[in-house]
Design an enzyme around this catalytic site. Structure first.
Site, PDB file in Angstrom:
ATOM      1  CG  ASP A  48      15.207   8.681 -23.624  1.00 27.49           C
ATOM      2  OD1 ASP A  48      14.162   8.010 -23.677  1.00 27.49           O
ATOM      3  OD2 ASP A  48      15.818   9.071 -24.631  1.00 27.49           O
ATOM      4  CB  SER A  61      15.806   7.520 -30.717  1.00 24.27           C
ATOM      5  OG  SER A  61      14.751   8.335 -30.322  1.00 24.27           O
ATOM      6  CG  HIS A  92      13.042   5.910 -26.359  1.00 21.61           C
ATOM      7  ND1 HIS A  92      13.815   7.008 -26.044  1.00 21.61           N
ATOM      8  CD2 HIS A  92      12.971   5.882 -27.712  1.00 21.61           C
ATOM      9  CE1 HIS A  92      14.193   7.617 -27.154  1.00 21.61           C
ATOM     10  NE2 HIS A  92      13.690   6.960 -28.184  1.00 21.61           N
TER      11      HIS A  92
END
Length: 494
Positions: free
Chosen positions: A199, A422, A231
């Protein structure tokens, strides 16, 4: 919260987009391009993987396997030609090359491109442009594709008023919603299970991760492990909410200037697989949407072939791969038949579970018979985008942009409310970790079967209108697959 602060949040989002758009073509040409290199199969009668004319599946995987010795020789020769070999897998290699040298070796010209959404510009050969690799190159490899920037499958910061009191706090609320707390999980915590995630970065010095087992590495072609985007840090928190004792490996794709082009995904996955994880989770995806029809493309782009082969091979070798099913995208690699595609649900204040109208639901054109999602996690909805409270690096883009709308958190406090598939993907992966701790002999196919058979059916709501707005019905459907993942039921079945 003042109007000035709201405007400040909007300007931050605009600044982020402008930063990507402001990268000049000249500046792009000063950076090396990240390549995914594929190789001819050992059987000379079989076409190379980018020349098949169809997307490979598990049944054809072995026919496409290259000879390891020929791969070694090819990589040695490529390095002598100025190609920087970063990592290699069983079917492909990750590499870097200066744009000028790429044009020279492959007889082409690179143009400036941008994909959908808030993604940075990149260089890629123009459709219909010249493509004439040098003879030495053509003999060595099947093909070499510049990697496109992928997209994090989180929701954008929620507009004002798009959230209510029924929010989900980690870890307890989430564990309760997925039946992953108390006697239901029989003391399972993911101990001894290795989970890798690729990520934007992982800044795990946040207090939320205190006493957790983790290591963070930099993907080949990226630079640094810090997560200025936020994120990766936020999404991996979902893993620890359900399986707090996993051994976590984070593979960072970030750059030192804070931008996240995420064109190093292929190399990051090769690195993750080299560490032999039991589970690989991906909350980043490509949107394989046709620019002509606005529907899913009819064939797998050449730039995705290497990634598909490596993930299919990983599953064949025993790795459970869980991918975000998309937030309105025709998400790849979630559409691979071998992986577990995580969709999304939302739970209202009264406890009713509905399909998330953020999450994708579709039947793949590229892989006939494949439907996405398989099962769901908790993702929020268009009305409740500020839904899951997640830790993030203080001052990261996610921290600042969510707070600036506002979501009730501060711009530098290390917390944000967000959602999307996600978040759902690591939730599903964490339930897989509980199962593997309870029974290490489970195969990836076993785990998929148990997830599907035990999921709590969802019969209300619709999936994202961007992929057709599919209605949830009784039984398996295109909105939620088999339903909301149920950790306690999984453990009871095995």
């Amino acid at each position: 919260m003042s109007a000035a602060k709201t405007e400040d949040g909007a300007s931050r989002r605009t600044s982020r987009l402008r930063r990507h758009l402001a990268i000049s073509t000249h500046a792009l040409r000063q950076r090396p391009v990240n390549l995914a290199i594929t190789f001819a199969p050992a059987d000379p009668t079989v076409p190379g993987p980018t020349r098949l004319g169809f997307a490979a599946s598990g049944a054809s995987l072995e026919q496409l396997r290259p000879d390891p010795l020929r791969m070694d020789m090819a990589l040695h020769q490529l390095s002598r030609m100025g190609v920087s070999i970063l990592s290699r897998g069983s079917f492909s290699a990750s590499a870097q090359l200066a744009p000028d040298n790429f044009e020279k070796l492959f007889g082409t010209r690179l143009s400036r491109f941008r994909t959908r959404g808030d993604r940075p510009a990149f260089l890629f050969p123009h459709d219909g442009g010249p493509w004439s690799p040098q003879d030495d190159i053509a003999r060595l490899i099947d093909d070499a594709y510049i990697q496109w920037p992928a997209t994090p499958m989180t929701t954008p910061p929620a507009p004002i008023g798009a959230f209510g009191p029924d929010r989900v706090y980690l870890p307890n609320d989430l564990a309760n919603l997925l039946n992953a707390s108390g006697p239901a999980v029989r003391g399972m915590s993911g101990a001894g299970v290795r989970v890798a995630m690729v990520d934007t970065g992982f800044s795990l010095d946040h207090p939320y991760f205190l006493n957790r087992r983790f290591s963070v590495l930099t993907a080949p072609g990226a630079d640094g492990t810090r997560d200025r985007d936020g994120h990766g840090t936020a999404m991996c928190a979902n893993l620890f909410a359900i399986a707090p004792d996993i051994d976590f490996i984070g593979i960072s794709l970030g750059l030192p200037d804070g931008s996240v082009p995420i064109d190093a995904l292929h190399g990051g996955i090769l690195l993750a697989l080299a560490h032999q994880p039991d589970i690989l989770v991906l909350s980043i995806a490509y949107d394989l949407r046709s620019d002509i029809t606005d529907l899913e493309a009819e064939r797998l782009p050449g730039s995705c072939v290497a990634l598909a082969l490596q993930l299919q091979n990983a599953v064949a070798r025993g790795v459970t791969v869980v991918c975000a099913g998309g937030n309105g995208q025709f998400a790849f690699p979630a559409m691979l038949p071998e992986v577990i595609a995580a969709g999304g649900c939302v739970v209202d204040a009264g406890g009713e579970v509905r399909a998330s109208n953020i999450a994708s639901g579709f039947r793949s054109n590229i892989y006939p018979g494949r439907t996405v999602p398989d099962v769901c996690g908790i993702a929020g909805s268009l009305e409740k985008q500020a839904y899951l409270m997640l830790p993030c690096p203080p001052g990261s883009w996610l921290d600042r942009s969510c707070a600036g709308l506002p979501d009730g958190t501060g711009v530098n406090d290390g917390w944000c409310f967000t959602g999307g598939t996600s978040a759902a993907a690591p939730q599903v992966a964490a339930v897989c970790a509980l199962m593997l701790q309870a029974n290490p002999k489970l195969t990836a196919r076993d785990i998929r079967s148990v997830l599907n058979r035990t999921a709590s059916d969802v019969a209300f709501g619709t999936s994202s209108a961007m992929t057709g707005g599919r209605a949830a019905t009784i039984g398996n459907d295109l909105a939620t697959g088999f339903g909301l993942v149920n950790a306690g039921a999984c453990l009871h079945l095995i």
